[in-house]
Scaffold this motif. Structure first.
Motif, PDB file in Angstrom:
ATOM      1  N   GLN A  94      -2.220  11.971 -10.977  1.00 34.55           N
ATOM      2  CA  GLN A  94      -2.484  11.587  -9.583  1.00 34.55           C
ATOM      3  C   GLN A  94      -2.785  10.101  -9.462  1.00 34.55           C
ATOM      4  OE1 GLN A  94      -5.384  13.961  -7.578  1.00 34.55           O
ATOM      5  NE2 GLN A  94      -4.061  15.759  -7.460  1.00 34.55           N
ATOM      6  N   ARG A  97       0.503   8.228  -9.712  1.00 30.63           N
ATOM      7  CA  ARG A  97       1.288   8.446  -8.502  1.00 30.63           C
ATOM      8  C   ARG A  97       0.707   7.640  -7.331  1.00 30.63           C
ATOM      9  NH1 ARG A  97       5.277   8.760  -6.623  1.00 30.63           N
ATOM     10  NH2 ARG A  97       6.019  10.124  -4.978  1.00 30.63           N
ATOM     11  N   LEU A  98      -0.611   7.707  -7.199  1.00 30.93           N
ATOM     12  CA  LEU A  98      -1.305   6.987  -6.133  1.00 30.93           C
ATOM     13  C   LEU A  98      -1.026   5.486  -6.238  1.00 30.93           C
ATOM     14  CD1 LEU A  98      -3.381   6.999  -3.809  1.00 30.93           C
ATOM     15  CD2 LEU A  98      -5.186   6.904  -5.524  1.00 30.93           C
ATOM     16  N   LEU A 234      -6.375   8.182   0.881  1.00 27.11           N
ATOM     17  CA  LEU A 234      -5.636   9.021  -0.077  1.00 27.11           C
ATOM     18  C   LEU A 234      -6.572   9.526  -1.177  1.00 27.11           C
ATOM     19  CD1 LEU A 234      -2.324   6.981  -0.258  1.00 27.11           C
ATOM     20  CD2 LEU A 234      -2.671   9.216   0.818  1.00 27.11           C
ATOM     21  N   LEU A 238      -7.165  13.371  -1.978  1.00 27.59           N
ATOM     22  CA  LEU A 238      -6.866  13.920  -3.306  1.00 27.59           C
ATOM     23  C   LEU A 238      -8.099  14.542  -3.949  1.00 27.59           C
ATOM     24  CD1 LEU A 238      -4.528  11.102  -4.681  1.00 27.59           C
ATOM     25  CD2 LEU A 238      -3.854  13.459  -4.170  1.00 27.59           C
ATOM     26  N   ILE A 248       2.363  12.903  -1.760  1.00 29.20           N
ATOM     27  CA  ILE A 248       1.477  11.743  -1.551  1.00 29.20           C
ATOM     28  C   ILE A 248       2.183  10.641  -0.767  1.00 29.20           C
ATOM     29  CG2 ILE A 248       0.020  10.005  -2.685  1.00 29.20           C
ATOM     30  CD1 ILE A 248      -0.348  11.787  -5.000  1.00 29.20           C
ATOM     31  N   GLU A 251       2.326  11.458   2.914  1.00 30.66           N
ATOM     32  CA  GLU A 251       0.957  11.371   3.408  1.00 30.66           C
ATOM     33  C   GLU A 251       0.545   9.901   3.580  1.00 30.66           C
ATOM     34  OE1 GLU A 251      -0.676  13.981   4.310  1.00 30.66           O
ATOM     35  OE2 GLU A 251      -2.596  13.005   4.764  1.00 30.66           O
TER      36      GLU A 251
END
Ligand code: HEC
Ligand code: HEC
Length: 398
Positions: A94, A97-98, A234, A238, A248, A251
């Motif tokens: 995550q 990815r973020l 975010l 998350l 993501i 979003e």
């Protein structure tokens, strides 16, 4: 040595050296060691410090624990009943990815951008790629030492000053005079004012730069704020198992559009209808009467000012600001004002409060005359010789 020789031999080389040092990249982690990547490869560092989701219900007793240890301080807020989100505890996939989604929307320091922004909004807030790129180095040299290269308010020298430099990533500011005044979202002109005129009584100096330059710095400040706010939202999403988005990227785009709308909405001007007098040169009997009423109201249960400004603010008292940091309730006998420069600023401050700072709006029961009386009193409070005798004896007992 003649002055011209001195200039050539000493001062000019020194200036060149200083300029060279000042341009050393300080983006990732703030370091300038041998591993520093070339300028075009630099990235904005991903957020690792804790996000304040809700403040503790209690009031802080002091401020001394905070300096230098800001993140440790915020990390322990849950023991006091606060709620935080920990970006450092997100699963690795995550985090990766973020970071890549945030970079795809906002770019790198060599080419900052706001993906998909419409031209009119970009123009209004100085957010066009060429505006942003033209001011990155200026920000790096004049601002990041305090505000941090991502606008996290954690620059190397900043944390030693109190109040701490603004962390732009919450989207909240103390100086807000438009439609966002109740929530602490500023107008673009407010951001420019802070940069141009500084914040008296803090380490935030007036830059006094020409408007065109101030505008670009304000644009970059807003850019960092938007980037930081989208990232924060975010992280919160998350970290919350009920809310965690599956896509993501989609979003992030949705959140970016919402944050941009908040800035645009808050940029609307809100005229004040209150008739507050400018400070008269000599105190007239009517003005003295208004100051007297203001003092009564200030110390009354109805005004509720003394629940925080104990002894007119001379007794050190603290309230959390929206960043989770104990903020000092102002000593109002001090001549220095952080935000109020005009009678209108004063009224606005009392009417709407300073949301980001933990200064609430005045109680709803107060009418226009009450507010004017309060402004007149607070404005004269530091000037003992201008207070009516009976008021002076109460405020400054011998
Ligand atoms: C020496 C440290 C320092 C430097 C350098 C500095 N600032 Fe600040 N800045 C602060 C502090 C401290 C505050 C917060 C004052 C407060 O909370 O009362 C602040 C506040 C601000 C605010 C107002 C935020 C609000 O809440 O309304 C803006 C905008 C801002 N700074 C932008 C900049 C920009 C742009 C630069 C570079 C030109 C810069 N600052 C340089 C310390 C600094
Ligand atoms: C819940 C606590 C609280 C209450 C109640 C409160 N204040 Fe404040 N006040 C603060 C804090 C915190 C600040 C510091 C703001 C900052 O960080 O700049 C402040 C700042 C101020 C300032 C200084 C602004 C500047 O430009 O420097 C004025 C004036 C002021 N308060 C007046 C009042 C008056 C009048 C009342 C009553 C109607 C009142 N306050 C009620 C907490 C409070």
């Amino acid at each position: 040595m003649p002055p011209t020789r001195l200039l050539l031999i000493v001062i000019i080389p020194l200036m060149v050296l200083l300029a060279a040092v000042a341009t050393i990249p300080v983006f990732v982690g703030g370091g300038d060691n041998a591993d520093t990547p070339a300028a075009h490869e630099l990235k904005y560092a991903a957020r690792t410090d804790p996000v304040v989701v809700a403040l503790p219900p209690t009031h802080p007793a002091d401020r001394h624990k905070v300096a230098e240890k800001l993140d440790e301080y915020i990390t322990q807020l849950p023991t006091l009943g606060g709620v935080i989100a920990r970006p450092d505890q997100l699963p690795d996939d995550q985090k990766t990815r973020l970071a890549s989604v945030v970079e795809s929307l906002f770019g790198k320091p060599a080419a900052p951008t706001v993906a998909g922004i419409d031209p009119a909004t970009a123009d209004r807030f100085a957010l066009r790629p060429q505006d942003l790129a033209s001011v990155v180095n200026h920000y790096r040299q004049s601002c990041s030492n305090c505000h941090g290269s991502t606008g996290n308010g954690r620059g190397v020298s900043g944390l030693y000053s109190f109040p701490h430099p603004r962390d732009f990533r919450s989207g909240k500011f103390k100086l807000a005079t438009g439609a966002g005044v109740g929530t602490g979202r500023p107008r673009f002109a407010d951001v420019m004012t802070a940069i141009k005129l500084g914040v008296p009584g803090t380490t935030m100096q007036a830059t006094g730069l020409p408007d065109a330059q101030v505008r670009r710095l304000a644009g970059y400040t807003v850019f960092l704020s938007i980037r930081g706010e989208v990232e924060v939202e975010l992280i919160k999403a998350l970290a919350d198992p009920d809310e965690a988005p599956s896509d993501i990227e989609a979003e992030a785009k949705k959140r970016l559009a919402a944050v941009l709308k908040k800035w645009t909405d808050a940029d609307a001007e809100v005229p004040l209808t209150h008739a507050v007098q400018p400070r008269p040169e000599a105190v007239t009997p009517e003005y003295a009467e208004s100051v007297r009423r203001g003092q009564k109201l200030f110390t009354s249960a109805q005004g509720a000012c003394t629940s925080c400004h104990t002894n007119y603010g001379r007794t050190p008292t603290y309230r959390y600001d929206v960043w989770g940091v104990p903020n000092e309730v102002r000593n109002l006998t001090d001549k220095e004002r952080h935000w109020a420069r005009t009678p209108e600023d004063f009224v606005r401050q009392l009417k709407y409060g300073i949301a980001a700072a933990g200064m609430p709006a005045a109680p709803a029961g107060l009418n226009d005359q009450d507010l004017a009386d309060l402004v007149h009193f607070v404005r004269e409070l530091p000037f003992a010789e201008r207070l009516p005798d009976d008021v002076r004896r109460e405020v400054y007992p011998k």
